[in-house]
Motif scaffolding. Structure first.
Motif, PDB file in Angstrom:
ATOM      1  N   GLY A  16       0.675  -0.850  -0.559  1.00  0.00           N
ATOM      2  CA  GLY A  16      -0.022  -0.369  -0.130  1.00  0.00           C
ATOM      3  C   GLY A  16       0.788   1.613  -0.386  1.00  0.00           C
ATOM      4  O   GLY A  16       0.473   1.890   0.732  1.00  0.00           O
ATOM      5  N   MET A  17       2.079   1.097  -0.070  1.00  0.00           N
ATOM      6  CA  MET A  17       3.286   2.606  -0.098  1.00  0.00           C
ATOM      7  C   MET A  17       3.490   2.850  -2.255  1.00  0.00           C
ATOM      8  O   MET A  17       3.309   1.572  -2.329  1.00  0.00           O
ATOM      9  N   SER A  18       3.345   3.897  -2.365  1.00  0.00           N
ATOM     10  CA  SER A  18       4.062   4.237  -3.902  1.00  0.00           C
ATOM     11  C   SER A  18       5.672   4.754  -3.551  1.00  0.00           C
ATOM     12  O   SER A  18       5.501   5.905  -2.094  1.00  0.00           O
ATOM     13  N   ALA A  19       6.095   4.621  -4.111  1.00  0.00           N
ATOM     14  CA  ALA A  19       7.709   4.404  -4.418  1.00  0.00           C
ATOM     15  C   ALA A  19       7.756   6.324  -5.350  1.00  0.00           C
ATOM     16  O   ALA A  19       7.580   6.241  -6.142  1.00  0.00           O
ATOM     17  N   SER A  20       7.546   7.431  -4.396  1.00  0.00           N
ATOM     18  CA  SER A  20       7.724   9.230  -4.351  1.00  0.00           C
ATOM     19  C   SER A  20       8.776   9.645  -5.024  1.00  0.00           C
ATOM     20  O   SER A  20      10.069   9.156  -4.174  1.00  0.00           O
TER      21      SER A  20
END
Lengths: 183, 111
Positions: B107-111
């Motif tokens: 549920g994480m994004s690589a920003s």
């Protein structure tokens, strides 16, 4: 004296850390880059730049050790020795200091032996590159080693834990066998 | 070329030269720009790297100029340098793709 001339002279002195070959090939270019990347009005190199030139130069020397063992040259060897010894000393002192800050790591004054150990490790490293200078470097390191050893043995009596450890052993050297004799 | 990951400064120097031949100071400022000022190469590190990359045949001296009485040498990427950069980029992209997929399952994004 002109600021940029003074700065350039100091940069040239720092370039001595690099092998002569490297200086011939890149020296003038590096001076240009160093001067271009230094803010106007500075007379002295930034500490970070000076450190970077030292480590870059030493790395260049070590990486060339296989290339030309034959071209050992005294001026270069002396430059490395005279600079490497104080650097080693400062590193060792810093380690010693940190060691004292972290009591958990301080067992039987091991930090007292860190310095001579480094002093002994240095000449072989230099010898990889400069065979002729190795003898001189080893002599310097050995003198330093004995000087420190004498200081350490003199300070053993004032070092609580080390003196207990050594004193305990020497005060009762036959303790174990004595007990064995009784049983 | 070994399978070992390329050091970031090396990757950035080759990336800088992929845009065309540049001189030492140009490479230095370009590397800072590419990395968003995160990697700042100093002269000692830069020239140790340039010498090594030349020795490995990944870059070569291009041309020399004298500007304000100072030597300026331009460096360019060689074909094998371009190959090495391409291989490294592919390796990083494939690693990043896996990391991105797995982060998404968290549920994480690589920003």
């Amino acid at each position: 004296m002109n600021d940029s001339l003074a700065l350039e002279r100091r940069y040239r002195r720092l370039l001595v850390w690099f092998p002569a070959e490297h200086r011939r090939e890149y020296g003038e270019e590096m001076i240009g880059v160093l001067l271009a990347s230094t803010p106007q009005g500075r007379r002295r190199p930034r500490l970070a730049d000076a450190f970077d030139l030292m480590t870059g130069g030493l790395r260049a020397r070590l990486s060339r050790q296989g290339a030309g063992l034959g071209d050992a040259r005294w001026p270069d060897a002396l430059a490395v020795c005279s600079a490497a010894l104080p650097v080693t000393l400062l590193t060792a002192l810093a380690v010693n200091y940190l060691w004292n800050l972290l009591p958990a790591l301080d067992f039987y004054g091991v930090s007292d032996f860190y310095l001579p150990a480094l002093a002994l490790a240095l000449p072989p490293l230099i010898a990889l590159r400069y065979r002729r200078a190795a003898a001189a470097a080893a002599l310097v390191a050995a003198t330093w080693f004995w000087f420190l050893l004498l200081r350490v043995t003199r300070s053993v009596s004032s070092h609580p834990r080390l003196s207990v450890a050594l004193g305990g052993a020497s005060r009762n050297p036959y303790g174990r066998s004595g007990r064995h004799g009784v049983t | 070329m070994t399978n070992q990951a390329m050091q970031e400064p090396t990757f950035l120097i080759l990336t800088a030269l992929a845009a065309g031949a540049q001189h030492g100071y140009g490479i230095m400022t370009d590397v800072a720009r590419i990395s968003g000022d995160r990697v700042r190469l100093r002269a000692g590190t830069l020239y140790a790297a340039l010498d090594r990359l030349r020795g490995d045949g990944l870059i070569d001296a291009d041309r020399e100029e004298i500007v304000d009485g100072r030597l300026r040498r331009y460096y360019r990427l060689t074909p094998s340098g371009a190959d090495a950069l391409a291989a490294e980029t592919a390796r990083m992209r494939s690693n990043a793709a896996v990391a991105t997929r797995r982060l998404r399952t968290l549920g994480m994004s690589a920003s």
